[in-house]
Write a protein that holds these residues in place. Sequence first.
Motif, PDB file in Angstrom:
ATOM      1  N   THR A 166      11.286  -6.894  -4.176  1.00 45.92           N
ATOM      2  CA  THR A 166      10.217  -5.928  -4.436  1.00 45.92           C
ATOM      3  C   THR A 166       9.268  -6.440  -5.510  1.00 45.92           C
ATOM      4  O   THR A 166       9.684  -6.854  -6.588  1.00 45.92           O
ATOM      5  CB  THR A 166      10.803  -4.572  -4.857  1.00 45.92           C
ATOM      6  OG1 THR A 166      11.519  -4.014  -3.758  1.00 45.92           O
ATOM      7  CG2 THR A 166       9.707  -3.605  -5.257  1.00 45.92           C
ATOM      8  N   VAL A 219       1.646  -2.960  -2.957  1.00 49.63           N
ATOM      9  CA  VAL A 219       2.988  -3.490  -2.729  1.00 49.63           C
ATOM     10  C   VAL A 219       2.847  -4.898  -2.164  1.00 49.63           C
ATOM     11  O   VAL A 219       2.372  -5.078  -1.037  1.00 49.63           O
ATOM     12  CB  VAL A 219       3.787  -2.597  -1.770  1.00 49.63           C
ATOM     13  CG1 VAL A 219       5.178  -3.172  -1.540  1.00 49.63           C
ATOM     14  CG2 VAL A 219       3.882  -1.176  -2.323  1.00 49.63           C
ATOM     15  N   TYR A 260       8.573  -6.324  -0.413  1.00 52.89           N
ATOM     16  CA  TYR A 260       9.504  -5.203  -0.358  1.00 52.89           C
ATOM     17  C   TYR A 260      10.940  -5.701  -0.373  1.00 52.89           C
ATOM     18  O   TYR A 260      11.344  -6.517   0.456  1.00 52.89           O
ATOM     19  CB  TYR A 260       9.259  -4.379   0.907  1.00 52.89           C
ATOM     20  CG  TYR A 260      10.331  -3.360   1.177  1.00 52.89           C
ATOM     21  CD1 TYR A 260      10.440  -2.214   0.400  1.00 52.89           C
ATOM     22  CD2 TYR A 260      11.255  -3.564   2.202  1.00 52.89           C
ATOM     23  CE1 TYR A 260      11.442  -1.284   0.633  1.00 52.89           C
ATOM     24  CE2 TYR A 260      12.257  -2.636   2.446  1.00 52.89           C
ATOM     25  CZ  TYR A 260      12.350  -1.506   1.660  1.00 52.89           C
ATOM     26  OH  TYR A 260      13.336  -0.591   1.896  1.00 52.89           O
ATOM     27  N   LEU A 284      11.380   0.850  -3.937  1.00 50.16           N
ATOM     28  CA  LEU A 284       9.948   0.655  -4.102  1.00 50.16           C
ATOM     29  C   LEU A 284       9.307   1.671  -5.042  1.00 50.16           C
ATOM     30  O   LEU A 284       8.521   1.310  -5.926  1.00 50.16           O
ATOM     31  CB  LEU A 284       9.282   0.708  -2.725  1.00 50.16           C
ATOM     32  CG  LEU A 284       7.782   0.453  -2.657  1.00 50.16           C
ATOM     33  CD1 LEU A 284       7.436  -0.883  -3.286  1.00 50.16           C
ATOM     34  CD2 LEU A 284       7.305   0.508  -1.214  1.00 50.16           C
TER      35      LEU A 284
END
Length: 285
Positions: A26, A136, A139, A143
């Motif tokens: 992440t 983002v 991932y 998250l």
Amino acid sequence: MRDMRIETGMITQASGSCRVSIDGGTDVLVGVKVEVASIEPDANAPGDDGDVAVGEEGVEEGVAGRDRDRGRIACTVECSPSATRVFDPRDVEEMSNEFSQLLERVLNGPHGGIDLKALCIVPGSTCWVLNIDALVLDYGGNLLDAIFLAIRGALHNTRIPRATVEYSDGHVEFEIADEETEIVKGWEDVPVGVTMNKIGSRHIVDATPIEELCAAARLTVAVNRRGNVCAVQKGGKGGIEPSLLAEMVQSSKHVGSALLERIDAALRQEVERIERREDPVGFRH
């Protein structure tokens, strides 16, 4: 929880920025852009929509009337194509909308931490708007918690130009300084999010993608530095028993308080790192 790394001041054209990466994949980048905007017309007519909110003292007050002397925060969450290979595009859109709405509700709410009144320039007319954009990049699970952490770091890094207001002959004028800036008042009270995933009859924190797929339900709890619960949101299709729900909230408060201590220590180190122009630092929980 897995090791995390934090770095601020990544985006030179933003008013503030922060990147948080979690070991395992992440990676989140948050930028804050401040701009002068008009206080929305609806905010000048309290009670038009009939909505009410409970203030800190437990007194109901009109949302519209409350906002006349306050700035506001707008949040947007987006996912880069490289970060969404495991998701259906429709799921990505729903997740982005869910996260954006949750963040706006928390940060604009009575326990969001930010001093919204300090963002007001001319009551009933002009205010600062903090546009928070979260991207983002990759991932690897957990998250939403990473986004909360990156927002806290970005607000810590944000600087707002100083505004000077003058009243003359019934007219109001304001001037925005070119060099003088101020910190975002109340950033230290912004909560972090702790997401607990229910697997079987138990719950875990900082879930990986596979663990999230195994979870029947999840519970995100926003916790501030005083250990108070600021918001709770349930996700997933499964249910959570009342006794387990209470246990998950208590676990989130414990984890959140410890996490806040560590991220704030990392932010202090980050300030020193920037001054020394050294490589980013990490923090372990």
